[in-house]
Every structure is written in C-alpha cells, then in structure tokens.
Design a protein around this motif. Structure first.
Motif, PDB file in Angstrom:
ATOM      1  N   ALA A  72      -8.923 -35.271 -11.710  1.00  0.00           N
ATOM      2  CA  ALA A  72      -9.243 -33.846 -11.786  1.00  0.00           C
ATOM      3  C   ALA A  72      -8.001 -33.087 -12.232  1.00  0.00           C
ATOM      4  CB  ALA A  72      -9.726 -33.330 -10.430  1.00  0.00           C
ATOM      5  N   VAL A  74      -5.786 -29.368 -12.626  1.00  0.00           N
ATOM      6  CA  VAL A  74      -5.583 -28.031 -12.067  1.00  0.00           C
ATOM      7  C   VAL A  74      -4.428 -27.328 -12.782  1.00  0.00           C
ATOM      8  CG1 VAL A  74      -6.516 -28.436  -9.763  1.00  0.00           C
ATOM      9  CG2 VAL A  74      -4.145 -29.024 -10.243  1.00  0.00           C
ATOM     10  N   ILE A  82      -8.926 -20.720  -7.511  1.00  0.00           N
ATOM     11  CA  ILE A  82     -10.169 -21.481  -7.737  1.00  0.00           C
ATOM     12  C   ILE A  82     -11.371 -20.835  -7.051  1.00  0.00           C
ATOM     13  CG2 ILE A  82      -8.885 -23.638  -8.002  1.00  0.00           C
ATOM     14  CD1 ILE A  82      -9.952 -24.488  -5.236  1.00  0.00           C
ATOM     15  N   ASN A  93     -18.748 -24.508  -9.078  1.00  0.00           N
ATOM     16  CA  ASN A  93     -17.329 -24.826  -9.219  1.00  0.00           C
ATOM     17  C   ASN A  93     -16.984 -26.175  -8.587  1.00  0.00           C
ATOM     18  OD1 ASN A  93     -14.440 -24.802  -9.056  1.00  0.00           O
ATOM     19  ND2 ASN A  93     -14.493 -22.583  -9.298  1.00  0.00           N
ATOM     20  N   MET A  95     -14.228 -27.873  -8.618  1.00  0.00           N
ATOM     21  CA  MET A  95     -12.931 -27.940  -7.954  1.00  0.00           C
ATOM     22  C   MET A  95     -13.013 -27.404  -6.531  1.00  0.00           C
ATOM     23  SD  MET A  95      -9.848 -28.847  -7.759  1.00  0.00           S
ATOM     24  CE  MET A  95      -9.639 -29.537  -9.411  1.00  0.00           C
ATOM     25  N   LEU A  98     -14.573 -30.096  -4.489  1.00  0.00           N
ATOM     26  CA  LEU A  98     -13.600 -31.168  -4.285  1.00  0.00           C
ATOM     27  C   LEU A  98     -12.616 -30.786  -3.179  1.00  0.00           C
ATOM     28  CD1 LEU A  98     -12.787 -33.941  -5.505  1.00  0.00           C
ATOM     29  CD2 LEU A  98     -11.277 -32.710  -7.066  1.00  0.00           C
ATOM     30  N   ASP A  99     -12.127 -29.565  -3.239  1.00  0.00           N
ATOM     31  CA  ASP A  99     -11.171 -29.084  -2.237  1.00  0.00           C
ATOM     32  C   ASP A  99     -11.802 -29.049  -0.844  1.00  0.00           C
ATOM     33  OD1 ASP A  99      -8.618 -28.021  -1.504  1.00  0.00           O
ATOM     34  OD2 ASP A  99      -9.488 -26.013  -1.432  1.00  0.00           O
ATOM     35  N   ILE A 106      -6.200 -29.846  -1.385  1.00  0.00           N
ATOM     36  CA  ILE A 106      -5.768 -29.517  -2.746  1.00  0.00           C
ATOM     37  C   ILE A 106      -5.127 -28.127  -2.776  1.00  0.00           C
ATOM     38  CG2 ILE A 106      -6.521 -29.109  -5.119  1.00  0.00           C
ATOM     39  CD1 ILE A 106      -8.675 -31.244  -4.678  1.00  0.00           C
ATOM     40  N   LEU A 139      -4.721 -36.039  -9.334  1.00  0.00           N
ATOM     41  CA  LEU A 139      -4.623 -34.692  -9.880  1.00  0.00           C
ATOM     42  C   LEU A 139      -3.641 -34.694 -11.042  1.00  0.00           C
ATOM     43  CD1 LEU A 139      -4.357 -32.453  -6.663  1.00  0.00           C
ATOM     44  CD2 LEU A 139      -6.419 -33.063  -7.968  1.00  0.00           C
ATOM     45  N   ASP A 177     -12.014 -29.581 -15.418  1.00  0.00           N
ATOM     46  CA  ASP A 177     -12.004 -28.431 -14.501  1.00  0.00           C
ATOM     47  C   ASP A 177     -11.493 -27.144 -15.148  1.00  0.00           C
ATOM     48  OD1 ASP A 177     -12.875 -29.854 -12.040  1.00  0.00           O
ATOM     49  OD2 ASP A 177     -11.004 -30.931 -12.332  1.00  0.00           O
ATOM     50  N   ASP A 180     -14.132 -24.431 -14.628  1.00  0.00           N
ATOM     51  CA  ASP A 180     -14.123 -24.031 -13.222  1.00  0.00           C
ATOM     52  C   ASP A 180     -13.077 -22.951 -12.972  1.00  0.00           C
ATOM     53  OD1 ASP A 180     -15.999 -25.975 -12.913  1.00  0.00           O
ATOM     54  OD2 ASP A 180     -14.739 -27.355 -11.791  1.00  0.00           O
TER      55      ASP A 180
END
Length: 248
Positions: A72, A74, A82, A93, A95, A98-99, A106, A139, A177, A180
């Motif tokens: 992913a 960022v 985000i 979204n 991300m 995922l967080d 993250i 990441l 991402d 996102d």
C-alpha cells in the motif's frame, strides 16, 4: 410595447425552464451511466502474463485482498489526511479500512514520524493474525502529495517488486491508494507505470538468476487493486504495459 416585453419575458422564462430540464436530464443520464459502469466488488480478471507471472486485476480494498504480501502507498503525513476531504469518504477509502483493521498503527507511525512517507521509503508490517487477509503489509512512500507525478509510479513498482522477490512470496497485491488520498491522478497511466516498473525490477533479478547470482524467483501472481469506478480504466493501462513488456 408592453405586450412585446411580456412576450419576451415569457419566452425567456420558457427557455430557462427548458435549459434547466435539459441539464437535469443530462446529469441524470450521466449519473446513471457512471453507476452502470461501476464494477462489482470482488470482481477479478487476469489481464495477461509477463515472464510467466500472472497480472490480475481485483476490485477490492487492501485490507480484504488475499495475498502473501499486500503493498500500500501513502503520501507524507498531514493531520487527518486520510480521513478528511479531499480524501475519499470512509466507505470508499481503502487506506482508512486498512488503518482501522490494524487498530490505527498506520496513522500512528506516520503521525509520530517513524514512517515519514517520503518517496520510495518502505516499512514492513507483520499484521496481527486475523486483522488482514494478507500475511504481510509493505508501505511505500509517495512523497509530497502536492508534487505527485505519475512517473514516480515506475520507481514505486520497482521497489514493490524488489521487496516481494526479497520476501520470496508467491502472490503480491498492490494498492496505489492515490485516489483514496484525494489526488486526481491519471488512473490508466499510474497502473501502466506500476507494471512497467515492477517488471523492470523482475527482469533484473531474473538476469542475475540466469547468471547464478540469485535464487529462483517464487512470484506467480501480481494483483493490482482498483476501486469499482476505476477497474476498467486501470485495466486498460495494465494491458498497455503487458503489450509493451511482451514486445521486448
């Protein structure tokens, strides 16, 4: 004279109403078309193969995609980046999902500066069991979002591939991402550049393997994730990359 003015205003009013109705209808058709062109979550398609590795498209978020390695991307951190506009809403979204699946780690490592998100910076995370559908998470930083250029994604693709080969995974899933984060990036070009960069790195390692300076690569499948609205467009860029790579 008064009748002429009255007729003029009545005509103008009629034209305005017609214009509003026409515009509304056009917007409705446009919205309808956009809805119809969205691809269902979970849709998967093999776009082609390069050097024996399958290139697969998948409509899925990075927290739910099944792979040995999830990658992913960022940008450098800004407060709430985000979660707040122009980032995509939470439900769209990946991300954010995922967080949240990783209990905010993250955001934590970004906010505290432990992972700055500078261009091509990497951080490998071992997710707690059951938190993600992937076994590991990598990441990759994209740098400052205000200076993002799609050309960077070739280098990002190369870094992603090198790390996947280093970890000796069989399946790697990639999420850029960028959408996102609220960046209006050229979807097809981004996808194309990721694949081109990834296989530049793959072929370098393959060359070393032929010369007996590298272990045999285990990667069998590279999965590129896309949102429902971008799957087809991204697929066009991926196919362009496959055509270019297979003509070399």
């Amino acid at each position: 004279m008064q009748n002429s003015i009255s007729k003029y205003f009545n005509w103008s009013k009629a034209m305005f109403v017609a214009l509003v109705l026409t515009t509304s209808a056009a917007n409705f058709v446009s919205a309808q078309t956009a809805t119809e062109t969205k691809t269902t979550v979970g849709t998967t398609k093999i776009w082609g193969t390069v050097d024996g590795v399958s290139i697969v498209g998948l409509v899925q978020g990075p927290s739910a995609a099944v792979a040995d390695l999830q990658i992913a991307c960022v940008f450098e951190y800004t407060e709430g980046d985000i979660f707040n506009l122009p980032a995509l809403p939470k439900e769209l979204n990946g991300m954010v999902h995922l967080d949240e699946a990783l209990q905010g780690i993250i955001t934590d490592v970004r906010k505290t500066g432990k992972f700055k998100g500078q261009a091509l910076e990497t951080l490998l995370i071992d997710p707690p069991k059951g938190s993600l559908s992937s076994k590991k998470l990598l990441l990759i930083g994209l740098g400052n979002k205000n200076s993002f250029n799609a050309e960077l994604m070739k280098e990002v693709g190369s870094v992603a591939m090198r790390e996947a080969l280093k970890l000796k995974v069989k399946t790697a899933s990639f999420a850029s991402d960028i959408k996102d984060a609220g960046i209006d990036s050229p979807t097809a070009l981004v996808a194309e550049n990721v694949v081109l960069g990834a296989f530049e790195a793959y072929r370098a390692q393959s060359y070393l393997n032929e010369k007996h300076f590298s272990d045999k690569m285990k990667l069998q499948k590279l999965i590129l994730l896309a949102g429902p609205s971008f799957f087809t467009v991204a697929g066009g860029g991926i196919k362009d990359a496959i055509t270019k790579l297979n003509s070399k």
